[in-house]
Design an enzyme around this catalytic site. Structure first.
Site, PDB file in Angstrom:
ATOM      1  N   ARG A  85      49.851  48.181  41.986  1.00 21.36           N
ATOM      2  CA  ARG A  85      48.478  48.542  42.322  1.00 21.36           C
ATOM      3  C   ARG A  85      48.417  50.018  42.693  1.00 21.36           C
ATOM      4  O   ARG A  85      49.359  50.570  43.270  1.00 21.36           O
ATOM      5  CB  ARG A  85      47.954  47.680  43.476  1.00 21.36           C
ATOM      6  CG  ARG A  85      47.624  46.245  43.078  1.00 21.36           C
ATOM      7  CD  ARG A  85      46.411  46.208  42.148  1.00 21.36           C
ATOM      8  NE  ARG A  85      45.951  44.860  41.841  1.00 21.36           N
ATOM      9  CZ  ARG A  85      46.276  44.182  40.760  1.00 21.36           C
ATOM     10  NH1 ARG A  85      47.115  44.712  39.888  1.00 21.36           N
ATOM     11  NH2 ARG A  85      45.774  42.973  40.546  1.00 21.36           N
ATOM     12  N   HIS A 121      45.262  51.047  33.201  1.00 27.63           N
ATOM     13  CA  HIS A 121      45.307  49.708  33.806  1.00 27.63           C
ATOM     14  C   HIS A 121      45.197  48.620  32.724  1.00 27.63           C
ATOM     15  O   HIS A 121      44.334  47.743  32.785  1.00 27.63           O
ATOM     16  CB  HIS A 121      44.184  49.544  34.836  1.00 27.63           C
ATOM     17  CG  HIS A 121      44.458  48.472  35.851  1.00 27.63           C
ATOM     18  ND1 HIS A 121      43.996  48.519  37.133  1.00 27.63           N
ATOM     19  CD2 HIS A 121      45.161  47.295  35.763  1.00 27.63           C
ATOM     20  CE1 HIS A 121      44.377  47.446  37.797  1.00 27.63           C
ATOM     21  NE2 HIS A 121      45.094  46.686  36.988  1.00 27.63           N
TER      22      HIS A 121
END
Length: 308
Positions: free
Chosen positions: A223, A271
């Site tokens: 993350r 991402h």
């Protein structure tokens, strides 16, 4: 009793099609069409709406459409509403593909060769056999285990670190704070697949990078808030690290002026390391709904104390 999907509307349309085939008796709505809010018992979302329980006072289960749930404010979700992370084959397969791609690219010096291509330099780098390139993964959950299985075929010495003790065939496992430094010392390519918690925020920092072997490299698919951007830049500029694949950043999207975009030792992806596949995701959700109806335990319930 109804189900609402709140995320990308194009994928929502695919969810609706598969859901209608798998569970036609359950009304299915794609946000912002929620039907009668009082009928909504189940919600699948990337980011839940504000005033979640005010909008859906009869909500029984909140499903994340991704493997992580750090985008949720667990404090705003009542304890009686289970939060369920997505566990489906599409996520595992895609993540293991990305990790394998990035590890092989760093192992074979692809960022350096791409930079040499841009500068029209023809210069070879001696190939190191996989048996001498140690790969370590931070986090030993399902995505990490799937990635380790794929990497075994190439002959890399493999290791993994997690907060609690794990045992995996063919993987040297380390656990807890006391064994972190020993793990880092044998990671020529470090892969971060940690969940985001208070403890893992800013985890990839200057102190951690200094404990890696000189010339090590990084694959960051955890993350965004786990990575100290300046620490990575400094480690790359000093040669402590030789390259990095970065799929997650904070913020996202990465600002236009950010130095990561132009750094010759960094490969950026937006991402995309893994994505939930609608057909298999719906199958997993429907199975959990049937479990719920039968009074059985739902698969993937988040431990609120751990945050994952």
């Amino acid at each position: 009793m109804a189900f609402v999907y709140k995320a990308d509307p194009a994928r929502g349309a695919e969810w609706a099609k598969h859901f209608a085939l798998a569970m036609p008796e359950m009304p299915f709505h794609v946000w912002p069409d929620v039907g009668n809010p009082l009928d909504v018992r189940f919600l699948a979302a990337w980011q839940p709406p504000e005033d979640l329980m005010g909008l859906f006072p009869n909500l029984e289960v909140l499903f994340s459409i991704g493997a992580g749930i750090d985008q949720f404010d667990l404090g705003a979700i009542p304890e009686h509403v289970p939060v369920v992370r997505m566990i489906e084959p599409g996520i595992r397969g895609a993540m293991s593909e990305y990790v394998t791609m990035a590890v092989l690219a760093l192992h074979r010096d692809l960022p350096t060769y791409l930079d040499q291509q841009r500068r029209e330099i023809w210069q070879e780098i001696r190939v190191i056999p996989p048996s001498r390139r140690r790969v370590g993964i931070l986090g030993l959950g399902e995505l990490a285990q799937a990635s380790l299985e794929r990497l075994k075929a190439f002959g890399f010495p493999l290791s993994g670190w997690s907060r609690s003790r794990r045992s995996l065939d063919g993987v040297q496992c380390y656990a807890g704070h006391d064994e972190l430094e020993a793990f880092l010392a044998v990671a020529d390519i470090l892969v971060c697949l940690l969940p985001l918690t208070n403890e893992t925020t800013n985890f990839l920092n200057a102190d951690l990078f200094s404990k890696l072997p000189s010339g090590a490299s990084l694959v960051h698919v955890g993350r965004g808030p786990q990575l100290d951007h300046q620490a990575l830049l400094d480690a790359l500029d000093t040669g402590q690290l030789s390259g990095a694949f970065v799929d997650v950043t904070a913020p996202e999207p990465l600002p236009e002026s950010h130095r990561f975009w132009s750094h010759p030792k960094i490969a950026i992806t937006p991402h995309v390391a893994s994505m939930t596949q609608p057909e298999t995701a719906v199958s997993v959700v429907v199975e959990n709904l049937r479990r719920c109806d039968a009074g059985e335990r739902i698969v993937g319930i988040v431990d609120r104390q751990r945050g994952y």
